[in-house]
Design a protein around this motif. Structure first.
Motif, PDB file in Angstrom:
ATOM      1  N   LEU A 251      -8.519   8.292 -11.789  1.00 23.80           N
ATOM      2  CA  LEU A 251      -8.593   7.241 -11.320  1.00 23.80           C
ATOM      3  C   LEU A 251      -7.782   7.903  -9.878  1.00 23.80           C
ATOM      4  CD1 LEU A 251      -8.721   4.602 -13.527  1.00 23.80           C
ATOM      5  CD2 LEU A 251     -10.992   5.145 -11.990  1.00 23.80           C
ATOM      6  N   ALA A 252      -6.665   8.327  -9.968  1.00 25.46           N
ATOM      7  CA  ALA A 252      -5.176   8.066  -9.167  1.00 25.46           C
ATOM      8  C   ALA A 252      -5.694   9.080  -7.429  1.00 25.46           C
ATOM      9  CB  ALA A 252      -4.641   8.805  -9.812  1.00 25.46           C
ATOM     10  N   PRO A 253      -6.548   9.470  -7.292  1.00 28.78           N
ATOM     11  CA  PRO A 253      -7.092   9.984  -6.578  1.00 28.78           C
ATOM     12  C   PRO A 253      -7.804   9.215  -6.230  1.00 28.78           C
ATOM     13  CG  PRO A 253      -8.288  12.183  -7.636  1.00 28.78           C
ATOM     14  CD  PRO A 253      -7.704  10.771  -8.513  1.00 28.78           C
ATOM     15  N   PHE A 254      -8.958   8.355  -6.133  1.00 28.92           N
ATOM     16  CA  PHE A 254      -9.017   7.381  -5.165  1.00 28.92           C
ATOM     17  C   PHE A 254      -8.493   5.850  -5.308  1.00 28.92           C
ATOM     18  CE2 PHE A 254     -12.611   8.588  -8.261  1.00 28.92           C
ATOM     19  CZ  PHE A 254     -13.588   9.415  -6.985  1.00 28.92           C
ATOM     20  N   ALA A 255      -7.364   5.497  -5.922  1.00 25.40           N
ATOM     21  CA  ALA A 255      -6.399   4.636  -5.924  1.00 25.40           C
ATOM     22  C   ALA A 255      -5.744   4.798  -4.547  1.00 25.40           C
ATOM     23  CB  ALA A 255      -5.880   4.522  -7.321  1.00 25.40           C
ATOM     24  N   PHE A 256      -5.099   6.476  -4.422  1.00 26.22           N
ATOM     25  CA  PHE A 256      -4.436   7.045  -3.794  1.00 26.22           C
ATOM     26  C   PHE A 256      -4.703   7.086  -2.234  1.00 26.22           C
ATOM     27  CE2 PHE A 256      -2.577  11.046  -1.401  1.00 26.22           C
ATOM     28  CZ  PHE A 256      -1.230   9.903  -0.870  1.00 26.22           C
ATOM     29  N   VAL A 257      -6.553   7.183  -1.615  1.00 29.53           N
ATOM     30  CA  VAL A 257      -6.690   7.246  -0.883  1.00 29.53           C
ATOM     31  C   VAL A 257      -6.830   5.513  -0.749  1.00 29.53           C
ATOM     32  CG1 VAL A 257      -8.862   7.361   0.225  1.00 29.53           C
ATOM     33  CG2 VAL A 257      -8.275  10.134  -1.349  1.00 29.53           C
ATOM     34  N   GLY A 258      -7.348   5.206  -1.566  1.00 28.47           N
ATOM     35  CA  GLY A 258      -7.683   3.507  -0.788  1.00 28.47           C
ATOM     36  C   GLY A 258      -5.882   3.283  -0.024  1.00 28.47           C
ATOM     37  N   ALA A 259      -4.758   3.645  -1.344  1.00 25.77           N
ATOM     38  CA  ALA A 259      -3.231   3.233  -0.404  1.00 25.77           C
ATOM     39  C   ALA A 259      -3.181   3.486   1.317  1.00 25.77           C
ATOM     40  CB  ALA A 259      -2.043   3.401  -1.590  1.00 25.77           C
ATOM     41  N   VAL A 260      -3.488   4.969   0.620  1.00 28.48           N
ATOM     42  CA  VAL A 260      -3.204   5.812   2.679  1.00 28.48           C
ATOM     43  C   VAL A 260      -3.691   5.122   3.219  1.00 28.48           C
ATOM     44  CG1 VAL A 260      -3.460   7.625   3.758  1.00 28.48           C
ATOM     45  CG2 VAL A 260      -2.627   7.481   1.553  1.00 28.48           C
ATOM     46  N   VAL A 261      -5.555   4.816   3.314  1.00 31.35           N
ATOM     47  CA  VAL A 261      -5.947   3.599   3.807  1.00 31.35           C
ATOM     48  C   VAL A 261      -5.891   3.105   4.649  1.00 31.35           C
ATOM     49  CG1 VAL A 261      -8.482   2.725   4.826  1.00 31.35           C
ATOM     50  CG2 VAL A 261      -8.189   4.907   3.603  1.00 31.35           C
ATOM     51  N   GLY A 262      -5.152   2.075   3.830  1.00 32.15           N
ATOM     52  CA  GLY A 262      -4.672   0.326   3.525  1.00 32.15           C
ATOM     53  C   GLY A 262      -3.780   0.390   4.407  1.00 32.15           C
TER      54      GLY A 262
ATOM     55  N   PHE B 298       1.088  -0.763  -0.461  1.00 30.28           N
ATOM     56  CA  PHE B 298       0.144   0.327  -0.328  1.00 30.28           C
ATOM     57  C   PHE B 298       0.618   1.649  -0.155  1.00 30.28           C
ATOM     58  CE2 PHE B 298      -3.326  -2.702   1.541  1.00 30.28           C
ATOM     59  CZ  PHE B 298      -4.453  -2.766   0.855  1.00 30.28           C
ATOM     60  N   LEU B 299       2.029   1.401   0.424  1.00 32.20           N
ATOM     61  CA  LEU B 299       2.829   2.376   0.793  1.00 32.20           C
ATOM     62  C   LEU B 299       3.357   2.692  -0.437  1.00 32.20           C
ATOM     63  CD1 LEU B 299       4.662   2.194   4.419  1.00 32.20           C
ATOM     64  CD2 LEU B 299       2.739   3.701   3.548  1.00 32.20           C
ATOM     65  N   ILE B 300       4.304   1.240  -1.251  1.00 31.43           N
ATOM     66  CA  ILE B 300       4.845   1.390  -2.566  1.00 31.43           C
ATOM     67  C   ILE B 300       3.498   2.171  -3.552  1.00 31.43           C
ATOM     68  CG2 ILE B 300       5.316   0.582  -4.517  1.00 31.43           C
ATOM     69  CD1 ILE B 300       7.101  -1.494  -2.144  1.00 31.43           C
ATOM     70  N   ALA B 301       2.674   1.904  -3.566  1.00 32.47           N
ATOM     71  CA  ALA B 301       1.310   2.000  -4.193  1.00 32.47           C
ATOM     72  C   ALA B 301       0.923   3.367  -4.250  1.00 32.47           C
ATOM     73  CB  ALA B 301      -0.413   1.409  -4.052  1.00 32.47           C
ATOM     74  N   ALA B 302       1.105   4.320  -2.935  1.00 30.49           N
ATOM     75  CA  ALA B 302       1.007   5.372  -2.409  1.00 30.49           C
ATOM     76  C   ALA B 302       1.807   5.811  -2.908  1.00 30.49           C
ATOM     77  CB  ALA B 302       0.419   5.977  -0.681  1.00 30.49           C
ATOM     78  N   LEU B 303       2.556   5.386  -3.064  1.00 33.24           N
ATOM     79  CA  LEU B 303       4.430   6.409  -3.179  1.00 33.24           C
ATOM     80  C   LEU B 303       4.380   6.674  -4.821  1.00 33.24           C
ATOM     81  CD1 LEU B 303       7.274   7.607  -3.129  1.00 33.24           C
ATOM     82  CD2 LEU B 303       8.408   5.707  -3.152  1.00 33.24           C
ATOM     83  N   VAL B 304       4.050   5.465  -5.935  1.00 33.33           N
ATOM     84  CA  VAL B 304       4.146   5.881  -7.184  1.00 33.33           C
ATOM     85  C   VAL B 304       3.098   6.007  -7.836  1.00 33.33           C
ATOM     86  CG1 VAL B 304       3.850   3.979  -9.436  1.00 33.33           C
ATOM     87  CG2 VAL B 304       5.672   3.228  -7.398  1.00 33.33           C
ATOM     88  N   ILE B 305       1.816   6.361  -7.468  1.00 35.15           N
ATOM     89  CA  ILE B 305       0.770   7.245  -7.702  1.00 35.15           C
ATOM     90  C   ILE B 305       1.455   8.633  -7.482  1.00 35.15           C
ATOM     91  CG2 ILE B 305      -1.862   8.215  -6.794  1.00 35.15           C
ATOM     92  CD1 ILE B 305      -2.263   4.747  -6.798  1.00 35.15           C
TER      93      ILE B 305
ATOM     94  N   VAL C  55      -2.201   2.492   6.740  1.00 31.54           N
ATOM     95  CA  VAL C  55      -3.031   3.026   8.066  1.00 31.54           C
ATOM     96  C   VAL C  55      -3.709   1.692   8.778  1.00 31.54           C
ATOM     97  CG1 VAL C  55      -4.861   4.356   9.248  1.00 31.54           C
ATOM     98  CG2 VAL C  55      -3.201   5.508   7.678  1.00 31.54           C
ATOM     99  N   LEU C  56      -4.097   1.112   7.834  1.00 27.53           N
ATOM    100  CA  LEU C  56      -4.958  -0.439   8.484  1.00 27.53           C
ATOM    101  C   LEU C  56      -3.933  -1.317   8.201  1.00 27.53           C
ATOM    102  CD1 LEU C  56      -8.719  -0.194   6.762  1.00 27.53           C
ATOM    103  CD2 LEU C  56      -8.013   0.056   9.602  1.00 27.53           C
TER     104      LEU C  56
END
Length: 169
Positions: free
Chosen positions: A150-161, A102-109, A163-164
């Motif tokens: 789509l990136a804003p939704f993917a970024f929010v999902g990655a950050v939430v993931g 999730f962290l890597i996905a957020a960073l890539v976005i 955190v969880l």
């Protein structure tokens, strides 16, 4: 030897003489006589006994079978404890892997968004009369179009993931 093995296997399976007799369609006294060594089952009955006890005939006729002792319960509980620890380690490893994914996905976005912002919108300046440039411009435009939506939704999902799945939980 048959009588001792029959009794040991029956007890290890948790069956009473009555329950085994019911499975074999004989009376309890018959099972009792077999276990006391006063009589011996015929070959067909021996096969039926092995099937009812889920034990090979050779085990019934072979060497004495040791009965389970109370220490066996302790050994089983220790094995279960080891299995539980292994499962907990696997769960932690999966959680850690997901967290980093999730962290890597957020960073890539963020990196892709930064690149798009730095480039501006180059597809508007491309010469669409040239076939190679037109195809590249269209592909880049399509990527940018879908990424921005789509990136804003993917970024929010990655950050939430991320955190969880952090270690604290």
């Amino acid at each position: 030897m048959l009588n001792e093995n029959l009794k040991a296997v029956r007890k290890s399976k948790g069956l009473s003489q009555e329950e085994l007799a019911a499975k074999l369609y004989v009376v309890r006294q018959t099972v009792s006589k077999w276990e006391k060594g006063l009589s011996v089952p015929d070959s067909d009955m021996l096969i039926a006994i092995s099937e009812a006890l889920e034990t090979p005939v050779s085990a019934l006729l072979g060497e004495p079978i040791a009965e389970k002792e109370p220490d066996d319960l302790k050994a089983i509980s220790e094995k279960l404890e080891v299995i539980n620890l292994q499962l907990a380690q696997r769960k932690r490893a999966k959680r850690r892997t997901l967290h980093w994914a999730f962290l890597i996905a957020a960073l890539v976005i963020l990196v892709i968004a930064g690149c798009l912002i730095a480039l501006g919108s180059p597809y508007l300046n491309w010469d669409f009369s040239d076939p190679e440039t037109a195809v590249a411009g269209t592909v880049f435009h399509a990527f940018e179009f879908f990424f921005v939506r789509l990136a804003p939704f993917a970024f929010v999902g990655a950050v939430v993931g991320a955190v969880l799945t952090r270690k604290g939980q």
